[in-house]
Write a protein that holds these residues in place. Structure first.
Motif, short mmCIF file in Angstrom:
data_model
loop_
_atom_site.label_atom_id
_atom_site.label_comp_id
_atom_site.label_asym_id
_atom_site.label_seq_id
_atom_site.Cartn_x
_atom_site.Cartn_y
_atom_site.Cartn_z
N ARG A 15 8.51 -77.04 -6.22
CA ARG A 15 8.69 -78.24 -5.62
C ARG A 15 7.57 -78.71 -4.67
O ARG A 15 6.94 -77.70 -4.01
CB ARG A 15 9.95 -78.27 -4.86
N ILE A 16 7.58 -79.95 -4.28
CA ILE A 16 6.92 -80.35 -3.08
C ILE A 16 7.74 -81.19 -2.51
O ILE A 16 8.25 -82.30 -2.56
CB ILE A 16 5.59 -81.35 -3.52
N GLY A 17 7.75 -80.88 -1.07
CA GLY A 17 8.63 -81.58 0.11
C GLY A 17 7.68 -82.74 0.52
O GLY A 17 6.40 -82.20 0.90
N ILE A 18 8.14 -83.70 0.67
CA ILE A 18 7.30 -84.91 1.33
C ILE A 18 7.93 -85.70 2.27
O ILE A 18 8.98 -85.76 2.35
CB ILE A 18 7.42 -86.13 0.20
N ALA A 19 7.25 -85.82 3.24
CA ALA A 19 7.55 -86.43 4.82
C ALA A 19 6.67 -87.56 4.84
O ALA A 19 5.55 -87.54 4.52
CB ALA A 19 7.63 -85.27 5.75
N GLY A 20 6.92 -88.50 5.70
CA GLY A 20 6.28 -89.61 6.20
C GLY A 20 6.72 -89.71 7.64
O GLY A 20 7.70 -89.39 8.13
N CYS A 21 5.68 -90.65 8.36
CA CYS A 21 5.94 -90.92 9.79
C CYS A 21 6.45 -92.41 9.92
O CYS A 21 6.00 -93.35 8.97
CB CYS A 21 4.76 -90.68 10.75
N ASP A 22 6.78 -92.67 11.18
CA ASP A 22 7.29 -93.90 11.34
C ASP A 22 6.05 -94.78 11.81
O ASP A 22 4.97 -94.41 11.78
CB ASP A 22 8.19 -94.01 12.62
N GLY A 23 6.14 -96.05 11.93
CA GLY A 23 5.17 -97.12 12.12
C GLY A 23 4.30 -96.87 13.45
O GLY A 23 3.27 -97.07 13.51
N THR A 24 5.04 -95.76 14.39
CA THR A 24 4.22 -95.87 15.51
C THR A 24 3.35 -94.38 15.48
O THR A 24 2.54 -94.31 16.41
CB THR A 24 5.39 -95.48 16.81
N THR A 29 9.72 -87.74 9.26
CA THR A 29 10.87 -87.66 8.61
C THR A 29 10.69 -87.37 6.99
O THR A 29 9.90 -87.68 6.49
CB THR A 29 11.57 -89.03 8.41
N GLY A 30 11.81 -86.49 6.90
CA GLY A 30 11.61 -86.12 5.58
C GLY A 30 11.95 -87.12 4.40
O GLY A 30 12.76 -87.99 5.06
N LEU A 31 11.26 -87.17 3.42
CA LEU A 31 11.38 -88.60 2.45
C LEU A 31 12.02 -88.12 1.13
O LEU A 31 13.29 -88.63 0.74
CB LEU A 31 10.21 -89.03 2.12
N THR A 32 11.48 -87.24 0.44
CA THR A 32 12.14 -86.57 -0.69
C THR A 32 11.66 -85.26 -1.15
O THR A 32 10.67 -84.83 -0.53
CB THR A 32 11.93 -87.76 -2.02
N THR A 33 11.93 -84.88 -2.27
CA THR A 33 11.42 -83.67 -2.88
C THR A 33 11.15 -83.87 -4.34
O THR A 33 12.00 -84.25 -5.21
CB THR A 33 12.51 -82.59 -2.61
N LEU A 34 9.95 -83.42 -4.92
CA LEU A 34 9.44 -83.41 -6.28
C LEU A 34 9.44 -82.32 -6.84
O LEU A 34 9.18 -81.21 -6.36
CB LEU A 34 7.78 -84.08 -5.98
N GLU A 35 10.10 -82.60 -8.04
CA GLU A 35 10.35 -81.22 -8.98
C GLU A 35 9.06 -81.23 -9.67
O GLU A 35 8.59 -82.31 -10.25
CB GLU A 35 11.45 -81.33 -9.87
N ARG A 36 8.21 -80.04 -9.18
CA ARG A 36 6.65 -79.98 -10.17
C ARG A 36 7.11 -80.04 -11.64
O ARG A 36 7.63 -78.93 -12.01
CB ARG A 36 5.90 -78.91 -9.46
#
Length: 152
Positions: A15-24, A29-36
């Motif tokens: 898996r690949i855990g994905i996170a993004g940052c807020d506009g500032t 924040t964690g967004l989703t997890t991809l099954e490889r």
């Protein structure tokens, strides 16, 4: 301080855990997890996130050995990240992620969630921890650059 859109990645074999940052650029924040499944599929799924969030940099957790060496898994992650960087035409920055999965599991336990039943949640929480560390380090570097004497 310039705002930057970054994607944090906790790259594992399954898996690949994905996170993004807020506009500032302050909070990850964690967004989703991809099954490889395959490299091509991984790239296309990540490309969607990159386009949607106008990502400018990929922040990848590098699993150093406890003694600080780059082991087999870290070299595999680097190889994947370099290929991803070429495919998405984005720079990659690495963050030492030695204990992020352990920390993510602790956070889940504190929230009364079972780590064994929430592997994907652990991965995206670890990705958020990786990205948050990068954001915090970046902010600290900018503060130091603006005030090198430390007086202020």
């Amino acid at each position: 301080m310039s705002i930057i859109s970054a994607l944090g990645l906790d790259v594992g074999r399954k898996r690949i855990g994905i996170a993004g940052c807020d506009g500032t650029g302050l909070i990850a924040t964690g967004l989703t997890t991809l099954e490889r499944t395959s490299f091509a599929s991984d790239v296309e799924q990540l490309r969607c996130w990159v386009q949607e969030r106008h990502v400018q940099v990929l922040v990848v957790g590098l699993p150093y050995c406890m003694n600080g060496d780059l082991g087999f898994q870290a070299r595999q992650v680097q190889k994947f990240a370099q290929g991803l960087s070429r495919a998405l035409q984005l720079p990659v920055e690495y963050v030492d992620e030695r204990l992020t999965s352990v920390e993510a599991e602790s956070l889940l336990r504190a929230a009364h969630l079972s780590p064994s039943r929430n592997r994907g949640l652990i991965d995206r929480t670890a990705a958020a921890l990786i990205l948050q560390q990068w954001l915090d380090d970046r902010r600290a570097d900018l503060v130091t650059a603006k005030n090198p004497s430390g007086v202020g």
